[in-house]
Design a protein around this motif. Structure first.
Motif, PDB file in Angstrom:
ATOM      1  N   UNK A   2      -7.650  -1.062   1.344  1.00 30.35           N
ATOM      2  CA  UNK A   2      -6.381  -0.351   1.319  1.00 30.35           C
ATOM      3  C   UNK A   2      -5.393  -0.982   2.298  1.00 30.35           C
ATOM      4  N   UNK A   3      -4.135  -1.061   1.907  1.00 31.28           N
ATOM      5  CA  UNK A   3      -3.072  -1.578   2.762  1.00 31.28           C
ATOM      6  C   UNK A   3      -2.915  -0.645   3.956  1.00 31.28           C
ATOM      7  N   UNK A   4      -3.053  -1.136   5.205  1.00 30.28           N
ATOM      8  CA  UNK A   4      -2.979  -0.254   6.378  1.00 30.28           C
ATOM      9  C   UNK A   4      -1.615   0.397   6.579  1.00 30.28           C
ATOM     10  N   UNK A   5      -0.583  -0.118   5.926  1.00 33.93           N
ATOM     11  CA  UNK A   5       0.741   0.474   6.047  1.00 33.93           C
ATOM     12  C   UNK A   5       1.050   1.433   4.901  1.00 33.93           C
ATOM     13  N   UNK A   6       0.113   1.587   3.973  1.00 28.14           N
ATOM     14  CA  UNK A   6       0.262   2.535   2.864  1.00 28.14           C
ATOM     15  C   UNK A   6      -1.081   3.226   2.659  1.00 28.14           C
ATOM     16  N   UNK A   7      -1.260   4.333   3.344  1.00 27.41           N
ATOM     17  CA  UNK A   7      -2.512   5.092   3.308  1.00 27.41           C
ATOM     18  C   UNK A   7      -2.208   6.476   2.744  1.00 27.41           C
TER      19      UNK A   7
END
Length: 122
Positions: A2-7
């Motif tokens: 998962x993208x750490x800036x879009x959780x």
């Protein structure tokens, strides 16, 4: 991965997380780590996180364009506006500014940012 800036950024989906199983991610400031619960955006974002301040750590002065809410879960949280012990809830409006820090106790907080960017009515 998962993208750490879009959780958990899709509010149409239910999200459940075991915070005991989450890894701590280092913030841009030494001694301040976080567990993102939901996030959409880069460093300035609409986000909900658990944030851990080790004793004597702090964050540089910054502005919350979309406001901020904090619940102190453990320890004592400070900024230039006051001292907030465990159990304190703080809501700061859009464009509020502060430089948070901890002293010898450190602090664990729940923080939600960017969600108060609502249209103002007359």
């Amino acid at each position: 991965m998962e993208d750490p800036m879009n959780v958990n950024a899709d509010f149409t989906l239910k999200a459940v997380m075991d915070t005991h199983a989450l890894a701590w991610a280092q913030s841009p400031m030494a001694g301040v780590d976080r567990q993102p619960l939901d996030r959409e955006g880069d460093e300035v974002a609409r986000a909900s996180s658990i944030v851990r301040y080790i004793a004597g750590s702090g964050y540089s002065a910054h502005t919350h364009g979309g406001g901020e809410e904090i619940l102190v879960l453990k320890g004592v949280f400070h900024d230039e506006h006051g001292t907030y012990p465990q159990g304190t809830w703080i809501r700061s409006p859009r464009y509020s500014r502060h430089a948070p820090f901890t002293q010898s106790e450190g602090a664990l907080i729940y923080v939600k940012t960017g969600h108060l960017d609502y249209p103002l009515t007359a």
